[in-house]
Write a protein that holds these residues in place. Structure first.
Motif, PDB file in Angstrom:
ATOM      1  N   VAL A   1      30.374  18.749 -21.148  1.00 40.49           N
ATOM      2  CA  VAL A   1      31.434  17.998 -21.829  1.00 40.49           C
ATOM      3  C   VAL A   1      32.551  18.946 -22.250  1.00 40.49           C
ATOM      4  O   VAL A   1      33.741  18.628 -22.125  1.00 40.49           O
ATOM      5  CB  VAL A   1      30.867  17.219 -23.033  1.00 40.49           C
ATOM      6  CG1 VAL A   1      31.985  16.607 -23.873  1.00 40.49           C
ATOM      7  CG2 VAL A   1      29.895  16.153 -22.580  1.00 40.49           C
ATOM      8  N   PHE A   2      32.204  20.128 -22.737  1.00 39.05           N
ATOM      9  CA  PHE A   2      33.194  21.119 -23.144  1.00 39.05           C
ATOM     10  C   PHE A   2      34.051  21.547 -21.942  1.00 39.05           C
ATOM     11  O   PHE A   2      35.276  21.580 -22.026  1.00 39.05           O
ATOM     12  CB  PHE A   2      32.498  22.338 -23.768  1.00 39.05           C
ATOM     13  CG  PHE A   2      33.451  23.455 -24.079  1.00 39.05           C
ATOM     14  CD1 PHE A   2      34.314  23.361 -25.157  1.00 39.05           C
ATOM     15  CD2 PHE A   2      33.488  24.591 -23.282  1.00 39.05           C
ATOM     16  CE1 PHE A   2      35.201  24.385 -25.439  1.00 39.05           C
ATOM     17  CE2 PHE A   2      34.367  25.615 -23.560  1.00 39.05           C
ATOM     18  CZ  PHE A   2      35.225  25.512 -24.635  1.00 39.05           C
ATOM     19  N   PHE A   3      33.424  21.878 -20.825  1.00 39.72           N
ATOM     20  CA  PHE A   3      34.176  22.285 -19.639  1.00 39.72           C
ATOM     21  C   PHE A   3      35.012  21.132 -19.080  1.00 39.72           C
ATOM     22  O   PHE A   3      36.126  21.347 -18.588  1.00 39.72           O
ATOM     23  CB  PHE A   3      33.241  22.848 -18.565  1.00 39.72           C
ATOM     24  CG  PHE A   3      32.785  24.232 -18.864  1.00 39.72           C
ATOM     25  CD1 PHE A   3      33.689  25.277 -19.012  1.00 39.72           C
ATOM     26  CD2 PHE A   3      31.434  24.510 -18.999  1.00 39.72           C
ATOM     27  CE1 PHE A   3      33.271  26.561 -19.280  1.00 39.72           C
ATOM     28  CE2 PHE A   3      30.998  25.794 -19.280  1.00 39.72           C
ATOM     29  CZ  PHE A   3      31.918  26.831 -19.419  1.00 39.72           C
ATOM     30  N   LEU A   4      34.504  19.915 -19.157  1.00 35.10           N
ATOM     31  CA  LEU A   4      35.263  18.762 -18.705  1.00 35.10           C
ATOM     32  C   LEU A   4      36.512  18.564 -19.566  1.00 35.10           C
ATOM     33  O   LEU A   4      37.603  18.314 -19.046  1.00 35.10           O
ATOM     34  CB  LEU A   4      34.392  17.507 -18.734  1.00 35.10           C
ATOM     35  CG  LEU A   4      35.015  16.250 -18.150  1.00 35.10           C
ATOM     36  CD1 LEU A   4      35.305  16.419 -16.667  1.00 35.10           C
ATOM     37  CD2 LEU A   4      34.097  15.059 -18.385  1.00 35.10           C
ATOM     38  N   ALA A   5      36.384  18.707 -20.876  1.00 37.36           N
ATOM     39  CA  ALA A   5      37.527  18.584 -21.784  1.00 37.36           C
ATOM     40  C   ALA A   5      38.531  19.708 -21.546  1.00 37.36           C
ATOM     41  O   ALA A   5      39.751  19.489 -21.541  1.00 37.36           O
ATOM     42  CB  ALA A   5      37.064  18.582 -23.233  1.00 37.36           C
ATOM     43  N   LEU A   6      38.047  20.914 -21.329  1.00 34.19           N
ATOM     44  CA  LEU A   6      38.922  22.051 -21.051  1.00 34.19           C
ATOM     45  C   LEU A   6      39.671  21.842 -19.734  1.00 34.19           C
ATOM     46  O   LEU A   6      40.876  22.070 -19.644  1.00 34.19           O
ATOM     47  CB  LEU A   6      38.107  23.344 -21.007  1.00 34.19           C
ATOM     48  CG  LEU A   6      38.895  24.633 -20.802  1.00 34.19           C
ATOM     49  CD1 LEU A   6      39.844  24.857 -21.973  1.00 34.19           C
ATOM     50  CD2 LEU A   6      37.959  25.798 -20.641  1.00 34.19           C
ATOM     51  N   PHE A   7      38.959  21.379 -18.705  1.00 38.20           N
ATOM     52  CA  PHE A   7      39.580  21.114 -17.414  1.00 38.20           C
ATOM     53  C   PHE A   7      40.653  20.031 -17.545  1.00 38.20           C
ATOM     54  O   PHE A   7      41.747  20.140 -16.989  1.00 38.20           O
ATOM     55  CB  PHE A   7      38.513  20.702 -16.398  1.00 38.20           C
ATOM     56  CG  PHE A   7      39.067  20.357 -15.047  1.00 38.20           C
ATOM     57  CD1 PHE A   7      39.527  21.348 -14.191  1.00 38.20           C
ATOM     58  CD2 PHE A   7      39.140  19.035 -14.639  1.00 38.20           C
ATOM     59  CE1 PHE A   7      40.048  21.024 -12.949  1.00 38.20           C
ATOM     60  CE2 PHE A   7      39.657  18.706 -13.401  1.00 38.20           C
ATOM     61  CZ  PHE A   7      40.117  19.701 -12.551  1.00 38.20           C
TER      62      PHE A   7
END
Length: 67
Positions: free
Chosen positions: A5-11
């Protein structure tokens, strides 16, 4: 799962920022450094300072020839 979820939000934030920058460039920057304002439409001869200056010069010149 939290890491995903963190990487998806960052992306998503990076993609949003990239498209935002592209959009600003395509619209002319909105007053940034070196941005030129878009012309609002055709300029009539009565709004053109060079035209009015030349017209006045011609009128003065023709009056001088008549005298």
């Amino acid at each position: 799962m939290l890491r995903f979820v963190f990487f998806l939000a960052l992306f998503a934030a990076v993609v949003y920022a990239a498209f935002w920058l592209i959009d600003r460039r395509s619209r002319g920057g909105g007053g940034g450094l070196g941005a030129k304002p878009f012309p609002r439409g055709p300029v009539g001869p009565d709004d053109d300072e060079d035209f009015l200056r030349e017209l006045e010069r011609k009128q003065r010149h023709s009056k001088d020839e008549e005298s």
